[in-house]
Scaffold this motif. Sequence first.
Motif, PDB file in Angstrom:
ATOM      1  N   THR A 591      -6.800  -2.808  43.112  1.00 51.01           N
ATOM      2  CA  THR A 591      -7.948  -3.702  42.977  1.00 51.01           C
ATOM      3  C   THR A 591      -9.257  -2.947  43.189  1.00 51.01           C
ATOM      4  O   THR A 591     -10.330  -3.502  43.030  1.00 51.01           O
ATOM      5  N   VAL A 593     -12.378  -0.942  42.319  1.00 52.58           N
ATOM      6  CA  VAL A 593     -13.104  -0.776  41.061  1.00 52.58           C
ATOM      7  C   VAL A 593     -13.915   0.520  41.049  1.00 52.58           C
ATOM      8  O   VAL A 593     -14.660   0.780  40.112  1.00 52.58           O
ATOM      9  N   GLY A 594     -13.760   1.292  42.098  1.00 48.00           N
ATOM     10  CA  GLY A 594     -14.419   2.595  42.105  1.00 48.00           C
ATOM     11  C   GLY A 594     -15.924   2.546  42.218  1.00 48.00           C
ATOM     12  O   GLY A 594     -16.622   3.303  41.567  1.00 48.00           O
ATOM     13  N   MET A 597     -18.778   2.882  47.346  1.00 47.72           N
ATOM     14  CA  MET A 597     -19.639   2.576  48.478  1.00 47.72           C
ATOM     15  C   MET A 597     -18.963   3.091  49.759  1.00 47.72           C
ATOM     16  O   MET A 597     -19.625   3.542  50.685  1.00 47.72           O
ATOM     17  N   PHE A 640     -16.744  -2.307  54.463  1.00 46.27           N
ATOM     18  CA  PHE A 640     -17.663  -2.198  53.348  1.00 46.27           C
ATOM     19  C   PHE A 640     -17.060  -2.658  52.026  1.00 46.27           C
ATOM     20  O   PHE A 640     -17.778  -3.076  51.129  1.00 46.27           O
ATOM     21  N   ARG A 642     -16.011  -4.459  49.068  1.00 48.82           N
ATOM     22  CA  ARG A 642     -16.290  -5.831  48.639  1.00 48.82           C
ATOM     23  C   ARG A 642     -15.041  -6.555  48.179  1.00 48.82           C
ATOM     24  O   ARG A 642     -14.910  -7.751  48.360  1.00 48.82           O
ATOM     25  N   SER A 643     -14.139  -5.807  47.545  1.00 47.56           N
ATOM     26  CA  SER A 643     -12.954  -6.481  47.009  1.00 47.56           C
ATOM     27  C   SER A 643     -11.764  -6.379  47.961  1.00 47.56           C
ATOM     28  O   SER A 643     -10.660  -6.741  47.608  1.00 47.56           O
ATOM     29  N   LYS A 644     -12.018  -5.866  49.179  1.00 40.16           N
ATOM     30  CA  LYS A 644     -10.962  -5.726  50.194  1.00 40.16           C
ATOM     31  C   LYS A 644      -9.789  -4.922  49.631  1.00 40.16           C
ATOM     32  O   LYS A 644      -8.623  -5.296  49.758  1.00 40.16           O
ATOM     33  N   ASN A 653      -5.873  -6.012  57.401  1.00 45.86           N
ATOM     34  CA  ASN A 653      -6.545  -7.304  57.274  1.00 45.86           C
ATOM     35  C   ASN A 653      -5.601  -8.430  57.646  1.00 45.86           C
ATOM     36  O   ASN A 653      -5.975  -9.368  58.351  1.00 45.86           O
ATOM     37  N   GLU A 654      -4.390  -8.330  57.161  1.00 44.84           N
ATOM     38  CA  GLU A 654      -3.414  -9.387  57.442  1.00 44.84           C
ATOM     39  C   GLU A 654      -3.130  -9.509  58.933  1.00 44.84           C
ATOM     40  O   GLU A 654      -3.042 -10.610  59.474  1.00 44.84           O
TER      41      GLU A 654
ATOM     42  N   LYS B 174     -10.809  -7.886  41.261  1.00 43.38           N
ATOM     43  CA  LYS B 174     -10.276  -8.965  42.072  1.00 43.38           C
ATOM     44  C   LYS B 174     -11.340  -9.311  43.107  1.00 43.38           C
ATOM     45  O   LYS B 174     -11.614  -8.512  43.995  1.00 43.38           O
ATOM     46  N   PRO B 182      -4.950 -11.640  53.571  1.00 42.02           N
ATOM     47  CA  PRO B 182      -5.183 -13.016  53.995  1.00 42.02           C
ATOM     48  C   PRO B 182      -6.293 -13.669  53.173  1.00 42.02           C
ATOM     49  O   PRO B 182      -7.035 -12.985  52.491  1.00 42.02           O
ATOM     50  N   HIS B 204     -22.862  -9.483  49.329  1.00 38.23           N
ATOM     51  CA  HIS B 204     -22.345  -8.456  48.416  1.00 38.23           C
ATOM     52  C   HIS B 204     -23.408  -7.987  47.426  1.00 38.23           C
ATOM     53  O   HIS B 204     -23.298  -6.910  46.862  1.00 38.23           O
TER      54      HIS B 204
END
Lengths: 666, 267
Positions: A591, A593-594, A597, A640, A642-644, A653-654, B174, B182, B204
């Motif tokens: 996920t 996107v390169g 950052m 940082f 954005r798309s985790k 994160n979980e 995504k 989560p 963002h």
Amino acid sequence: MARIGVFVCHCGENIAATVDCEKVAKACAQLPGVAYSIDYKYMCSDPGQNLIREAIKEKNLTGVVVAACSPRMHEPTFRRACAEAGLNPYLCEMANIREHCSWVHPKSEETTLKAIDIVKTIIAKVRKNQPLYPIKVPVTKTALVIGGGIAGIQAALDIANAGHRVILVEKEPSIGGHMAQLSETFPTLDCSQCILTPRMVEVAQHPSITLYTYAEVESLTGFIGNFVARIRKKAKSIDEKLCTGCGECVNACPIKKIPSEFNMGLGTRPAIYIPFPQAVPNKPVIDRSRCTYFRTGKCRFCESKCPTKAIRFDQNDEVINVQVGAVVVATGFTVLESTFFPEYGYGQYKDVVTGLQFERILSASGPTLGEVRRPSDGAIPKKVVFITCAGSRDPAKGIEYCSKICCMYTAKHAMLYKHKVHDGQAYVFYMDIRATGKGYDEFVRRAIEEDHVKYIRGRVSRVYERNGKIVVCGADTLLGAEPVEIEADMVVLATAGVANPGAEELAQALHISYDRHRFFTEAHPKLRPVETNTAGIFLAGACQSPKDIPESVGQASATASKVVALFSRDELTREPIVAVVNRCAPPLYSTCVGCFMCQTACPYSAIEREELRTRDGTLVKTVARVNPGLCQGCGTCVAFCRSKSIDLQGYSNEQMYAEVVELFAE
Amino acid sequence: MKQLHERAHELLEQKAVSVIIGYGEGTEGRVRPVFIRTLEAVRLLVWDDRCRVNLAVYLNKPEIRKFGFPIAVVSTPATVRTIVQLIAEHQLSIGDVVVLVRENDTVRALIQKEDLEQYARNNPVIFPPFVIEEIELLKKMSIEERFTYWQEELAKCFKCYACRAACPLCYCEKCITDVNQPQWVCVAPHPVGVFEWHINRAMHLAGRCIECGSCTIACPVGIPIALLTIEATRVVKEEFAFTPGIDCNAPSALSTFRVDDKETFIR
């Protein structure tokens, strides 16, 4: 279904005094996924650890929660115990019910309930834990020592004598540092240069030490065992192979009035110079900012006098990259100049000097060849006032700390002065006398009792010039703050020891932390005093805080033992608490996107670029990749992203989410 | 218009670009995006004062990218800044885009870094005066009044994500709202879920928003959501002297610091 074991520690009375540990264990036993729950007096004791080991085997546990102290204390203990019982150590977590609970709350029902909540969150985390495996990295068995003062010299010699290669980088033309500038050393009054120069020569001659003087470390990349240092060797403008160090060029140079750095501005030097007679290497450099040829394009007198034709005006700086496994930072300190003090005349009075300047006046190799003569007119001063704590311990000056060495060197200065000027009188203004080393207090007593140095307890409010004398206005607080006025011939300020200019930039280049006074910070003030927070980088000497020679040497040897211990292994294992960029099914592949950052946010330069390609080699996209050797697991990139797309192993994160949500679940 | 047609014809004829993203005549007197692939279709291109929507957003869409770079885009000043920012964020490379701009009644094609940056610097994004008035009005409000204002405005949001689809800098494959393991952002369009989404969006885009206003134009219920990102970017500009979209090599304002920064809080 998870089979988690919960082990609640009483920590003697530390936890049990305010938390009902038995109740915590019983409450946890009811939670989903908990297969076993027990409390015990000392979990970290052998029987306590055995409880865990046996339960893992007997109950077939898939995760362990030890509710006890901070993971900083015993996490390795319990993870090792789990590993011994065959459980992946990273399936074991600690719930801190001591620092976070029992120590900060009174004995009550609520305290126990909070302890249960804390354990519940960690149980929720452990349910999501994955087995992790240590990361193995090779070790380059070469050490980089930055700074060629006594600390750097000692560290370099110790590491080299243990059989490892050392690269010693010194920014000045010679090694030796501040110790080379000192006259005698307390508390034995042995000659500083006499004890230092043999060490300097040993460094130069040691087959395992590569010495780069007039050089600076520009950047450091990589990680423990595998650093790459970028070193700028500034152009010395001579061919060192041809130069014999005869000094003809130095004599030939027509520019002679440059204030000598080595003599703290009290003497002069030419533009091509050797800083002091015992310099190592004993070869000159051209100070290009002062050299007539480099300023106007004409002169070259030195070149014409050089018998071996060793002068190289066209030499360029050389930048080299070296691979090293460990770094010792020993860049030292500096002292405040008298210009810092408005109350002592902003440096406008020539006869108000700093302690380091006075060292040069006392030194046989100094501008007065060891005779005590004051800078203004060369007269022998008959009354000298020493002011300690000039800047130090003064919050108004922004320096709250004690510079530590001043009490001792002031006693030494006063004593040496009395030894050289028998009819002179020395006064010392002091706040407290801090003489807490071996033989130190005896030394100060000697100055007072045998050499009759007058110690006045009180501070100096003002220093000014009157009829060729320096008037010192102070107070004697042992006589009811009675005003004292002394007409002195000379004043010596024991100015505060401060961080080097450029210390901040160096710390940033090395990725080590520093305090608000720009001294480099050790990893732990007591238990890890020579380590930095960056693995593989160690601190020696006064770059960490002002310290005297024995302490600097001791610390240097300590860093050497750390480096040697590091080099005793061919491979290092690192904790797998590192960030990873996710992968997923096509067509996304990841996920990420390169946007990179994370690359700019990473304080350890651990983020690289990776091209994702399909089986037939078509480029899908360029994404971030975390170098697990460099990553310190700080999690900045995770925050940082954005798309985790980045996650921190062991603190995913979980896992974090599960912990937080558990607190709200009823 | 004639110049644009000539230029577009030339680009396609020489196969210099795979597609030209431009404006075409839509319904009810409005313009709509057109994707010109053939010489015959060039005549569909229009270029007048109605052409304000930021077409750079299509550069991120896989359906367009599959035609292959270079791609030509009919551009407003905001579009140029967007493209510069996308280059700075490594989403496009120099040469990927032929940027068609109007300059002194002629059509220019910008490709090189210097040309793009120069044009971006010289042509700031100008939004209608009411936007600035609205921001000033909001700034004058107390925190409570402002919160009430946004509660009322955001109550209309039903999370269609048109703002996300229209934003040329929302290019994540995504989105964080789609992450469900989560589930950081609540998906339901109730007040908490809506606030979570819009706060995330503003954060963002802080220091990245080009201020093109596409999100507000796209919003089907008329929430002035561009105000959030415009103001966030202005705060970044005031605090860090950073303007997005004018430097192809600019690092992101929020993930870097300068050693010579006069502020000491970061040390």
